[in-house]
Write a protein that holds these residues in place. Structure first.
Motif, PDB file in Angstrom:
ATOM      1  N   LEU A  23      30.296  30.866  47.102  1.00 11.91           N
ATOM      2  CA  LEU A  23      28.924  31.355  47.217  1.00 11.91           C
ATOM      3  C   LEU A  23      28.254  30.860  48.491  1.00 11.91           C
ATOM      4  O   LEU A  23      27.596  31.628  49.201  1.00 11.91           O
ATOM      5  N   THR A  24      28.444  29.586  48.817  1.00 11.69           N
ATOM      6  CA  THR A  24      27.815  29.041  50.024  1.00 11.69           C
ATOM      7  C   THR A  24      28.379  29.677  51.292  1.00 11.69           C
ATOM      8  O   THR A  24      27.633  29.933  52.241  1.00 11.69           O
ATOM      9  N   ARG A  25      29.678  29.956  51.309  1.00 14.52           N
ATOM     10  CA  ARG A  25      30.270  30.575  52.502  1.00 14.52           C
ATOM     11  C   ARG A  25      29.787  32.014  52.682  1.00 14.52           C
ATOM     12  O   ARG A  25      29.516  32.452  53.811  1.00 14.52           O
ATOM     13  N   ILE A  26      29.670  32.751  51.589  1.00 15.34           N
ATOM     14  CA  ILE A  26      29.214  34.137  51.691  1.00 15.34           C
ATOM     15  C   ILE A  26      27.752  34.179  52.126  1.00 15.34           C
ATOM     16  O   ILE A  26      27.363  34.963  53.002  1.00 15.34           O
ATOM     17  N   ILE A  27      26.924  33.315  51.525  1.00  6.97           N
ATOM     18  CA  ILE A  27      25.505  33.298  51.890  1.00  6.97           C
ATOM     19  C   ILE A  27      25.333  32.894  53.349  1.00  6.97           C
ATOM     20  O   ILE A  27      24.530  33.487  54.089  1.00  6.97           O
ATOM     21  N   SER A  28      26.082  31.884  53.805  1.00 10.51           N
ATOM     22  CA  SER A  28      25.988  31.453  55.204  1.00 10.51           C
ATOM     23  C   SER A  28      26.406  32.581  56.140  1.00 10.51           C
ATOM     24  O   SER A  28      25.793  32.772  57.209  1.00 10.51           O
ATOM     25  N   ALA A  29      27.433  33.354  55.759  1.00 13.08           N
ATOM     26  CA  ALA A  29      27.872  34.476  56.595  1.00 13.08           C
ATOM     27  C   ALA A  29      26.793  35.541  56.689  1.00 13.08           C
ATOM     28  O   ALA A  29      26.564  36.126  57.763  1.00 13.08           O
ATOM     29  N   VAL A  30      26.090  35.800  55.589  1.00 12.30           N
ATOM     30  CA  VAL A  30      24.995  36.779  55.605  1.00 12.30           C
ATOM     31  C   VAL A  30      23.841  36.266  56.469  1.00 12.30           C
ATOM     32  O   VAL A  30      23.225  37.037  57.223  1.00 12.30           O
ATOM     33  N   PHE A  31      23.541  34.967  56.386  1.00 17.17           N
ATOM     34  CA  PHE A  31      22.487  34.386  57.223  1.00 17.17           C
ATOM     35  C   PHE A  31      22.798  34.613  58.703  1.00 17.17           C
ATOM     36  O   PHE A  31      21.917  35.008  59.479  1.00 17.17           O
ATOM     37  N   ARG A  32      24.031  34.360  59.099  1.00 11.63           N
ATOM     38  CA  ARG A  32      24.404  34.448  60.515  1.00 11.63           C
ATOM     39  C   ARG A  32      24.557  35.887  60.995  1.00 11.63           C
ATOM     40  O   ARG A  32      24.545  36.144  62.203  1.00 11.63           O
ATOM     41  N   LYS A  33      24.696  36.807  60.068  1.00  9.78           N
ATOM     42  CA  LYS A  33      24.818  38.225  60.436  1.00  9.78           C
ATOM     43  C   LYS A  33      23.527  38.730  61.056  1.00  9.78           C
ATOM     44  O   LYS A  33      23.522  39.600  61.927  1.00  9.78           O
ATOM     45  N   GLY A  34      22.401  38.181  60.600  1.00 11.69           N
ATOM     46  CA  GLY A  34      21.116  38.591  61.144  1.00 11.69           C
ATOM     47  C   GLY A  34      20.505  39.721  60.331  1.00 11.69           C
ATOM     48  O   GLY A  34      21.010  40.114  59.281  1.00 11.69           O
ATOM     49  N   GLY A  35      19.394  40.242  60.830  1.00  8.59           N
ATOM     50  CA  GLY A  35      18.689  41.298  60.118  1.00  8.59           C
ATOM     51  C   GLY A  35      17.831  40.736  58.997  1.00  8.59           C
ATOM     52  O   GLY A  35      17.510  39.550  58.962  1.00  8.59           O
ATOM     53  N   ASP A  36      17.474  41.598  58.060  1.00  6.27           N
ATOM     54  CA  ASP A  36      16.641  41.198  56.929  1.00  6.27           C
ATOM     55  C   ASP A  36      17.530  40.583  55.855  1.00  6.27           C
ATOM     56  O   ASP A  36      18.289  41.282  55.177  1.00  6.27           O
ATOM     57  N   VAL A  37      17.438  39.269  55.684  1.00  6.76           N
ATOM     58  CA  VAL A  37      18.277  38.559  54.700  1.00  6.76           C
ATOM     59  C   VAL A  37      17.483  38.184  53.458  1.00  6.76           C
ATOM     60  O   VAL A  37      18.003  37.489  52.584  1.00  6.76           O
ATOM     61  N   THR A  38      16.241  38.649  53.352  1.00  3.31           N
ATOM     62  CA  THR A  38      15.415  38.286  52.204  1.00  3.31           C
ATOM     63  C   THR A  38      15.913  38.925  50.913  1.00  3.31           C
ATOM     64  O   THR A  38      15.553  38.481  49.821  1.00  3.31           O
ATOM     65  N   PHE A  39      16.743  39.968  51.021  1.00  2.00           N
ATOM     66  CA  PHE A  39      17.247  40.631  49.819  1.00  2.00           C
ATOM     67  C   PHE A  39      18.142  39.706  49.003  1.00  2.00           C
ATOM     68  O   PHE A  39      18.321  39.926  47.795  1.00  2.00           O
ATOM     69  N   LEU A  40      18.709  38.679  49.643  1.00  2.00           N
ATOM     70  CA  LEU A  40      19.603  37.763  48.932  1.00  2.00           C
ATOM     71  C   LEU A  40      18.895  37.104  47.749  1.00  2.00           C
ATOM     72  O   LEU A  40      19.470  36.973  46.665  1.00  2.00           O
ATOM     73  N   ALA A  41      17.663  36.692  47.954  1.00  2.00           N
ATOM     74  CA  ALA A  41      16.925  36.004  46.895  1.00  2.00           C
ATOM     75  C   ALA A  41      16.734  36.910  45.682  1.00  2.00           C
ATOM     76  O   ALA A  41      16.966  36.492  44.535  1.00  2.00           O
ATOM     77  N   GLU A  42      16.350  38.158  45.916  1.00  2.00           N
ATOM     78  CA  GLU A  42      16.131  39.081  44.804  1.00  2.00           C
ATOM     79  C   GLU A  42      17.420  39.397  44.068  1.00  2.00           C
ATOM     80  O   GLU A  42      17.452  39.485  42.842  1.00  2.00           O
ATOM     81  N   GLU A  43      18.517  39.576  44.811  1.00  2.51           N
ATOM     82  CA  GLU A  43      19.796  39.892  44.176  1.00  2.51           C
ATOM     83  C   GLU A  43      20.281  38.722  43.314  1.00  2.51           C
ATOM     84  O   GLU A  43      20.794  38.926  42.206  1.00  2.51           O
ATOM     85  N   MET A  44      20.122  37.504  43.796  1.00  3.70           N
ATOM     86  CA  MET A  44      20.599  36.347  43.042  1.00  3.70           C
ATOM     87  C   MET A  44      19.709  36.063  41.833  1.00  3.70           C
ATOM     88  O   MET A  44      20.200  35.642  40.781  1.00  3.70           O
ATOM     89  N   LYS A  45      18.402  36.292  41.960  1.00  2.00           N
ATOM     90  CA  LYS A  45      17.498  36.056  40.838  1.00  2.00           C
ATOM     91  C   LYS A  45      17.722  37.044  39.698  1.00  2.00           C
ATOM     92  O   LYS A  45      17.264  36.824  38.577  1.00  2.00           O
ATOM     93  N   ALA A  46      18.430  38.133  39.972  1.00  2.00           N
ATOM     94  CA  ALA A  46      18.700  39.146  38.948  1.00  2.00           C
ATOM     95  C   ALA A  46      20.020  38.914  38.220  1.00  2.00           C
ATOM     96  O   ALA A  46      20.435  39.760  37.429  1.00  2.00           O
ATOM     97  N   VAL A  47      20.687  37.771  38.487  1.00  2.00           N
ATOM     98  CA  VAL A  47      21.956  37.457  37.815  1.00  2.00           C
ATOM     99  C   VAL A  47      21.663  36.756  36.488  1.00  2.00           C
ATOM    100  O   VAL A  47      20.952  35.743  36.462  1.00  2.00           O
ATOM    101  N   PHE A  48      22.200  37.285  35.384  1.00  2.00           N
ATOM    102  CA  PHE A  48      21.963  36.734  34.050  1.00  2.00           C
ATOM    103  C   PHE A  48      23.230  36.086  33.513  1.00  2.00           C
ATOM    104  O   PHE A  48      24.334  36.616  33.693  1.00  2.00           O
ATOM    105  N   ASP A  49      23.052  34.957  32.850  1.00  2.00           N
ATOM    106  CA  ASP A  49      24.153  34.248  32.218  1.00  2.00           C
ATOM    107  C   ASP A  49      24.349  34.816  30.808  1.00  2.00           C
ATOM    108  O   ASP A  49      23.382  34.883  30.033  1.00  2.00           O
TER     109      ASP A  49
END
Length: 257
Positions: free
Chosen positions: A111-137
């Motif tokens: 998870l940390t490697r994928i998130i770091s790769a998205v951060f470095r890709k650039g652009g609008d990365v704010t979608f990550l927070a919404e996608e992760m907050k929608a994960v249910f156990d």
């Protein structure tokens, strides 16, 4: 001085003294017009080719979940682009998650490697927070301090990323206007008065000891009444029934509009 004309004359004009001075002044003015304009600083945007500096600034958040025996420590480091210019901005560059609990080491590292790769890709990365907050156990979520419901540990990591983005200015939380705050305060005061009126103190027949069951219940650790339920809008346990309508004492949401 005589000038011999060898070609056929097609036309003529009288040359005045000022006409002779104009061509002489034009070459002198040409070097001034050709002076190059000062170059403006190039604005650097986040992309994959941006190299990691030796030092990064960041923040560390602690996550204490009942699903884990030990706490999780989430560190998000930022890179400062266009430092010292009007275009200076902080962008998340990498994330690390550390814990004594090694049971979930594989998916945490992934998870940390994928998130770091998205951060470095650039652009609008704010979608990550919404996608992760929608994960249910599938085993169910839990309430953190403050009465906020978290559907999973991944959702709480997403909430931490969202909070960090708010801190650096990538996400702007819509501010509640003064009228809404006043309305929430009035509704909360009315609910507390109604709760006290519904449970008046009862004098015991033996002595003057009050019946503890008749005393109004104290507010929960979240600061909201103990009987409050989960609000579907702000995910906080602050929804109470007032005048036949469900009203949130945290965000002002009401099912009656």
């Amino acid at each position: 001085m005589a000038i011999k004309i060898e070609k056929k004359i097609k036309g003529y004009a009288v040359v005045k003294p000022e006409d002779k001075a104009a061509p002489a002044a034009a070459p002198a003015a040409a070097p001034k017009a050709a002076k190059p304009e000062p170059k403006q600083a190039e604005v650097i945007q986040m992309h994959e080719s941006v190299e990691r500096p030796e030092t990064l600034v960041g923040s560390t958040f602690k996550i204490k979940s009942p699903l884990f025996e030990h706490a999780l420590y989430v560190t998000i480091n930022d890179i400062v682009l266009n430092a010292g210019t009007p275009h200076e901005q902080r962008r998340p560059f990498e994330i690390f998650i550390n814990s004594k609990n090694m049971d979930h080491f594989q998916w945490i590292v992934a998870l940390t490697r994928i998130i770091s790769a998205v951060f470095r890709k650039g652009g609008d990365v704010t979608f990550l927070a919404e996608e992760m907050k929608a994960v249910f156990d599938p085993r169910g979520g839990y309430f953190k301090s403050g009465g906020v419901y978290m559907p999973s540990i991944v959702a709480e990591i997403g909430a931490v990323i969202e909070q960090h983005m708010k801190n650096i200015g990538l996400i702007h939380d819509p501010e509640m206007d003064e009228s809404t705050r006043k309305l929430i305060a009035e509704k909360r005061a009315a609910y507390e008065r109604a709760s006290v009126g519904a449970h008046p103190p009862i004098e015991s027949r033996v002595g003057s000891v009050r019946d503890t069951a008749a005393q109004p219940t104290e507010p929960a650790a979240s600061g909201f009444p103990p009987g409050a339920t989960l609000c579907a809008k702000c995910n906080t346990q602050a929804l109470v029934l007032m005048d036949g309508c469900q009203t949130c004492l945290n965000c002002g949401y009401s099912k009656c509009g």
